[in-house]
Write an enzyme that holds these catalytic residues in place. Structure first.
Site, short mmCIF file in Angstrom:
data_model
loop_
_atom_site.label_atom_id
_atom_site.label_comp_id
_atom_site.label_asym_id
_atom_site.label_seq_id
_atom_site.Cartn_x
_atom_site.Cartn_y
_atom_site.Cartn_z
N ARG A 45 -14.52 -21.74 15.53
CA ARG A 45 -15.50 -22.44 14.74
C ARG A 45 -16.57 -23.10 15.71
NH1 ARG A 45 -18.64 -23.30 10.22
NH2 ARG A 45 -18.90 -25.68 9.76
N GLU B 145 15.53 -33.11 -2.01
CA GLU B 145 16.67 -33.52 -1.22
C GLU B 145 16.70 -34.63 -0.55
OE1 GLU B 145 19.02 -30.49 0.71
OE2 GLU B 145 17.97 -28.91 -0.38
N SER C 83 11.42 -39.37 1.30
CA SER C 83 11.47 -40.07 2.75
C SER C 83 11.92 -41.61 2.38
CB SER C 83 9.93 -39.93 3.16
OG SER C 83 9.44 -38.79 3.24
N GLY D 178 -15.01 -28.93 5.54
CA GLY D 178 -14.91 -28.73 4.04
C GLY D 178 -14.22 -27.40 3.79
N1 COS Z 1 29.20 -38.81 2.89
C1 COS Z 1 30.16 -39.29 2.36
N2 COS Z 1 30.18 -40.34 1.33
C2 COS Z 1 29.07 -40.96 1.20
C3 COS Z 1 28.05 -40.60 1.86
C4 COS Z 1 28.09 -39.53 2.84
N3 COS Z 1 27.05 -39.12 3.37
N4 COS Z 1 27.00 -41.36 1.45
C5 COS Z 1 27.72 -42.50 0.79
N5 COS Z 1 29.07 -42.10 0.76
C6 COS Z 1 30.07 -42.75 -0.17
C7 COS Z 1 30.07 -44.20 0.35
O1 COS Z 1 31.07 -44.41 1.44
C8 COS Z 1 30.60 -45.02 -0.84
O2 COS Z 1 31.77 -44.77 -0.99
P1 COS Z 1 33.00 -45.93 -1.95
O3 COS Z 1 32.79 -45.45 -3.31
O4 COS Z 1 34.22 -45.20 -1.21
O5 COS Z 1 32.48 -47.24 -1.62
C9 COS Z 1 29.92 -44.06 -2.05
O6 COS Z 1 29.53 -42.87 -1.64
C10 COS Z 1 28.66 -44.64 -2.65
O7 COS Z 1 27.78 -45.04 -1.42
P2 COS Z 1 26.27 -45.80 -1.43
O8 COS Z 1 27.01 -47.40 -2.15
O9 COS Z 1 25.62 -46.03 -0.18
O10 COS Z 1 25.50 -45.56 -2.69
P3 COS Z 1 24.35 -45.68 -3.51
O11 COS Z 1 24.43 -45.80 -4.98
O12 COS Z 1 23.61 -46.99 -2.99
O13 COS Z 1 23.33 -44.65 -3.07
C11 COS Z 1 21.85 -43.14 -1.81
C12 COS Z 1 23.30 -44.13 -1.75
C13 COS Z 1 20.58 -43.74 -2.40
C14 COS Z 1 21.61 -42.97 -0.16
C15 COS Z 1 22.01 -41.91 -2.77
O14 COS Z 1 22.42 -42.23 -4.02
C16 COS Z 1 21.11 -40.83 -2.44
O15 COS Z 1 21.12 -39.98 -1.32
N6 COS Z 1 20.20 -40.54 -3.28
C17 COS Z 1 19.15 -39.56 -3.21
C18 COS Z 1 19.89 -38.49 -3.94
C19 COS Z 1 18.96 -37.25 -3.65
O16 COS Z 1 18.96 -36.75 -2.45
N7 COS Z 1 18.35 -36.54 -4.89
C20 COS Z 1 17.53 -35.45 -4.72
C21 COS Z 1 17.99 -34.41 -5.33
S1 COS Z 1 19.51 -33.30 -4.58
S2 COS Z 1 18.28 -31.63 -4.36
#
Ligand code: COS
Length: 407
Positions: free
Chosen positions: A267, A362, A365, A339
């Protein structure tokens, strides 16, 4: 020693995937995007040449490629079209919980199906009122004799309209929050209803469906791991799949950077190719850095898994950084085209639309930042949180899924 050199086999694999993307995906990608055409023919071809299901262990007929090998494939196919790669790669997401926690019988049956025929499987976690907040799900699974009866709705299900089987998360204890969720394998012919196909902004060749379960019965043996351990299984699954999603974002960003670079050399404005203007050069330079850095994070998060280490934080770094990089690089690629970048006839408009979902699916961000902040402020100890960590053998006879040790 840190060595970023790929082996000869990995370079061949990368070339093979690139060749496929160039010959089979690129020529139809913009056409498929227009009408949201599902890439059935490409699925068959990718399956035949071994670019699908590379994650399946050898014991069940697969080649058990490493996570890093998977990232190499995912970047190249996504360079071709990330919507089509989302379709081809979704079996990895759906079958990760089966590989982690399914019984021998379930693995043989359902992983085996993917190897025998070019079939698809879907991962069903998200619901209309439960996206980032997984624990808010309302789908239930009630045990009746030697069966579970599943009721509820799922949304944003990749390949949902075409899947042969589904990994479904449901509440088995409604009062227990995240500790009341279980995961099941549900074959489509058990009565899964496909409610609608979504009409999307980007990745239009991939099928995204709303589906429902109305008194769908599965044998109790279809439970994955222990009852009420499904949340952790979902989190462990996402730890395993986020490196590949990051690699896909790298593929989109790289494609946009290449188009922008070529265009900038052709360009002419103010009497010279626009690549001669520093304003454009700096945009191209930033694109190159973003692509390089995103790829390094994707590879690191994959290699940690391949070394048997926990990669929760690094996979969130990779997914967050690469998704945001893809959005930035594609936005700047539109800017380089000026554009013309806004016109469908030019290639970067599609890449800009495709990039957006990388910041959403998944784990958004913002969710990645939440994981990173938690892991930074309160690092989880190695071995905590595995679905079956406490159980020597699970109730359905599965090999207990072990959480990798900390990095
Ligand atoms: N691996 C293994 N265990 C895990 C973990 C991991 N990566 N992350 C969390 N845990 C466990 C924790 O240790 C905790 O265990 P206990 O019950 O023994 O205490 C439990 O899971 C709950 O963890 P946490 O308190 O961190 O859970 P939250 O409800 O606060 O949620 C987030 C954490 C927000 C990070 C989670 O719900 C999440 O990733 N949400 C996004 C989901 C997603 O990606 N959706 C898109 C669709 S899927 S295609």
């Amino acid at each position: 020693m840190v060595d970023f050199t790929l082996t000869d086999e990995q370079q061949n694999l990368r070339e093979m995937a690139h060749d496929f993307a160039e010959k089979e995906i690129r020529p139809v990608a913009w056409e498929y995007d227009k009408d949201g055409t599902f890439p059935e023919e490409i699925i068959k071809k990718a399956w035949e040449v071994g670019l699908m299901n590379s994650h399946v262990p050898e014991a069940y007929g697969g080649v058990h490629a490493s996570t890093l090998d998977g990232c190499l494939i995912e970047e190249e196919l996504s360079w071709g079209c990330s919507g089509i790669q989302t379709t081809l790669g979704c079996n990895g997401l759906a079958s990760a919980p089966v590989i982690l926690a399914g019984s021998e019988e379930i693995k043989r049956e359902y992983l085996g199906r993917l190897i025998e025929e070019p079939l698809l499987a879907s991962f069903c976690l998200t619901e209309p009122d439960a996206g980032s907040d997984v624990s808010g799900m309302r789908t239930t699974a009630v045990k009746k004799g030697d069966k579970y009866v599943i009721n509820g709705s799922k949304v944003f299900i990749t390949n949902g309209g075409y899947a042969n089987w589904y990994t479904v998360y449901a509440k088995t204890d409604k009062e227990a929050g995240h500790r009341g969720i279980s995961a099941f394998v549900v074959p489509r012919d058990a009565g899964v209803v496909v409610d609608k196909k979504e009409d999307k902004l980007g990745q239009r060749a991939s099928n995204t469906a709303a589906i429902s379960f109305n008194d769908v019965e599965v044998p109790a043996s279809h439970l994955l791991g222990e009852e009420n351990q499904g949340f952790k299984l979902a989190m462990m699954t996402l730890d395993r799949t986020r490196p590949g999603v990051a690699a896909m974002a790298v593929g989109i960003a790289r494609a946009a950077m290449e188009f922008a670079t070529e265009y900038a050399k052709e360009r002419v404005q103010f009497g010279v190719p626009i690549a001669m203007h520093q304003g454009i050069q700096f945009m191209i330079a930033d694109m190159a850095t973003e692509v390089e850095a995103a790829r390094l994070l994707a590879w690191k998060s994959a290699v940690l898994l391949d070394q048997g280490k926990r990669n929760t934080m690094v996979s969130s770094h990779a997914k967050r950084f690469a998704a945001d990089a893809a959005m930035k690089v594609t936005t700047d690629a539109v800017q380089v085209y000026g554009g013309y970048g806004f016109i469908k006839e030019y290639p970067v408009e599609k890449l800009f639309r495709d990039a957006k979902i990388m910041q959403l699916y998944e784990g958004t961000s913002q969710i990645q930042r939440l994981v990173i902040a938690r892991e930074t402020l309160v690092p989880r100890r190695a071995g905590s949180g595995a679905p079956n960590a406490a159980a020597a053998t699970s109730s359905n006879g599965a090999t207990p899924a072990k959480e990798p040790s900390a990095a």
